[in-house]
Structures are given as C-alpha cells and as structure tokens.
Design an enzyme around this catalytic site. Sequence first.
Site, PDB file in Angstrom:
ATOM      1  N   GLN A  83       6.176  -3.080   1.189  1.00  0.00           N
ATOM      2  CA  GLN A  83       5.783  -3.855   0.018  1.00  0.00           C
ATOM      3  C   GLN A  83       6.852  -4.847  -0.423  1.00  0.00           C
ATOM      4  O   GLN A  83       6.725  -5.482  -1.463  1.00  0.00           O
ATOM      5  CB  GLN A  83       5.434  -2.911  -1.136  1.00  0.00           C
ATOM      6  N   HIS A 116       7.183   0.005  -3.792  1.00  0.00           N
ATOM      7  CA  HIS A 116       7.318  -0.029  -5.258  1.00  0.00           C
ATOM      8  C   HIS A 116       8.575  -0.778  -5.727  1.00  0.00           C
ATOM      9  O   HIS A 116       9.445  -0.207  -6.386  1.00  0.00           O
ATOM     10  CB  HIS A 116       7.312   1.393  -5.817  1.00  0.00           C
ATOM     11  N   TYR A 120       7.403   4.665 -21.336  1.00  0.00           N
ATOM     12  CA  TYR A 120       5.980   4.667 -20.987  1.00  0.00           C
ATOM     13  C   TYR A 120       5.578   5.834 -20.092  1.00  0.00           C
ATOM     14  O   TYR A 120       4.463   5.864 -19.584  1.00  0.00           O
ATOM     15  CB  TYR A 120       5.590   3.298 -20.409  1.00  0.00           C
ATOM     16  N   TYR A 151      -1.842  11.296  -4.346  1.00  0.00           N
ATOM     17  CA  TYR A 151      -2.846  10.818  -3.395  1.00  0.00           C
ATOM     18  C   TYR A 151      -3.526  11.969  -2.666  1.00  0.00           C
ATOM     19  O   TYR A 151      -4.694  11.873  -2.278  1.00  0.00           O
ATOM     20  CB  TYR A 151      -2.199   9.863  -2.388  1.00  0.00           C
TER      21      TYR A 151
END
Length: 411
Positions: free
Chosen positions: A124, A188, A294, A305
């Site tokens: 990514q 990520h 958060y 997953y």
Amino acid sequence: MNRNNNIIYFIGCLMIFSHCSQNGSSDTPSTPSTPTSPVETNPPNTNYSPAFSGQTRINRVRTVSDYQVSNLTTNLSNPWGITALPDGRLLITEKAGRMRIVTPTTGEVSNPISGIPTVNSAGQGGLLGLCIDPAFASNRMVYWVFSESVSGGTVTSVAKARLANNETSMEGISVIYRSNTPYNGNLHYGGRVVFDRTGNLIVSIGERSSSEIRTMAQSANSSLGKVVRITTNGQPASGNPIFSQSNALPELFTMGHRNPQGLAVHPVTGDVWQSEHGPRGGDEINRLQAGSNYGWPVVTYGIEYGGQAIGSAIQQQNGMEQPVYYWDPVVSPSGMTFYSGNRIPEWQNNLFIGSLSGTHIVRLVIENNKVTGEERLLSNEGQRFRDITQGIDGALYAITDQGRLYKIDRR
C-alpha cells in the site's frame, strides 16, 4: 385525467427522471422525496449496536439536480492524490512515484515531473496524498506524503518542493517530517495531507496493520495511528494539544486511528474531518477534535478479517471518541472533499468520499455535525475511487486505481 392518461403520464415521468449522464455513467437523479430506507442493504458483519441514532445506515438521499459525468482520461497509472492548481489544471500523484499535471479541458496528461524522492511502492506504499500551499500562485510550493525506506523498515514521510516555472521538475526538495516508528511492513501508511485554517499541515499516519505494532496507535510517544499537525518546515505547530502520557510527541493532533486515508476541512466551520479504514466492518468518518483519542484498537465497530473479535469486543469507552458515522460492511473510504461550489446548490457543504471496495463515490449530507443522508454515485462504473477534489471551476474531479479521471458537474 382518465385511467389510461394517468398511466401515460406516469410512464412519461419515469422516462424524464431516468435521463442518463453524458456518458451514461452517473446514478439516476430522481424527484425529491422523504427518504425511508438506508442505501446499505447488505447484512452487517457484526451485531454491534450504534452509540446513537443515525451513526450508521442512515437513510438514502438522491441528487435532484441534473448532472453529468465525463471520463477525462484513462492514461493515469494508479493515481493516489489529486489537487487543483490555481489555473484549473490538476496535479496528480501516481503510486509508483510519479507526479503529473492533467488539463481537464483536453484530458492531456503531462510527462512525469522529475526530482521526486524515491518511494517504497510495495503493498500500500508509494507516492500518496498531496496539497499545494495556499500561496501557491506566488511561491509554487507543493507538499506530499510518501512511504520511505529507512533503517528498520519503512515510514510515512512528508516532503515539500517548489514546482519549477517550466513545470518539468521539483526544486529545493526536502523531507520535512518522518514518522518516528519504522516498521518492516507495507500496509496502512495513512497518507493524506491538507492545510488547516491556521496555515499548518494536517497529516494522517496509519498504524501499519499488524497486530504486533497496531497497539502503538494508543501510545502518544509514537506517530503510528495518529494525525499530526506540523508547520511547513515540519516542526510541531503552535497550539497543539498536550497529551497526558509521558514523552508524548508534540506534533500529535489526535490518536487512536487505524488507516486514515482521507482528510478534508469543512468550508464553513474549518473543522478537520477524516475517513478511516476499519477491519471487517467499522469504516469511520470522524470530526477531529484536538487532543482526542478515537479508540483503535481498543474500541471498534469491526472484527478481524478472520471473524474473531478485536480486543475486548467493545464499541464504547470513556475517554475515547465515537465516529460521526460508520459502515458495516465496509466501503473502504479514501480521499475526500467538502463541496463548496455553486454548480449544484443541493450539494453545498456535503462530504464526498472515494470508496475503494465499495466502488462508488459516497455523498454524505451533514447537518450540525451529524450525517442525515447518504447517496452512492458512479456505482455503475466499477472503479476503485482513490481520491476526489473540487476544481477551480466548481466541478468535482475523482481519480481511480484503474487510472481514470472523472469530472462530475452540472449539465
């Protein structure tokens, strides 16, 4: 009217409201009506309950205005970030490490701009989000996020440079910020950057995915799983919140994030909003409040997953903020922008988000910091929408992983 005339009138209305876009790709605009059902109809991955009404599966809305969608080019390669230049052209990053300028009126794609530092594009990673300086017309400064190989693995980094007058190269390049926690992985990175109302940079950084490292999202002495606020020289910005943990990094703005791939500044309030990938369920939209936590990976509306619970399988905890909105199943929200143009008045201050696994553009209607309606645009295109921005002309421009650039505007 008699019964037969009523039928003819009804069919005629249907034909009018099924009028397609210029290239037949936009969702069908429809007559305004009171929404009665959510746009999401697939079963959720969990039986978790939202913290408040309207936090998920909000009612469907539909755009009434007649708009058109144009595919300007298919000649981009894995574009990741897009921003508008003052003259209306678009500056776009490509994952492999290239930056190009696209002319919307012709669809012309420039040659790659030289001088971009080497990126690690595995997984990514790559050349990620970007923004231009508010004073770009005079200083021509560009800021971008990329994944960089360093001792011990890779990090999320921020660079800046001046776009040369001839637009073929970047000048005076410097890496102004690096995440302080290298990791030998390729997932990520986060990767968005925007200017806030004070002229400082807001940068999103992912927690790098693996269970062995993602807990660092709760450590204030690591930049993983954080949103940071820095100056244009990469230093902690004045007025940043103070976190109570010892050795807290002075650049931290918020913490407890998973993979935040979207940032946008509300055009009226100046608040910074953020999109964040959840695991299996639990994608989030957050309104960032300085110094807040958060929750990831302590609280989440998703599961692993493989189907296992994450942590203690809790969705609320004192001292941890709730998302304004979440999705289960996921849509994989990426880059996003608020609409502040006047081309389509009903979109004013709505939030538009590129959706990857959902293969559509999300439109969220937001009132008093709460989501009151959701629409899914361009779902017939079958594209992974990576980023979206508003152009100087007031139209929306969206890029896809498959290399397309779309323009969405009033007919």
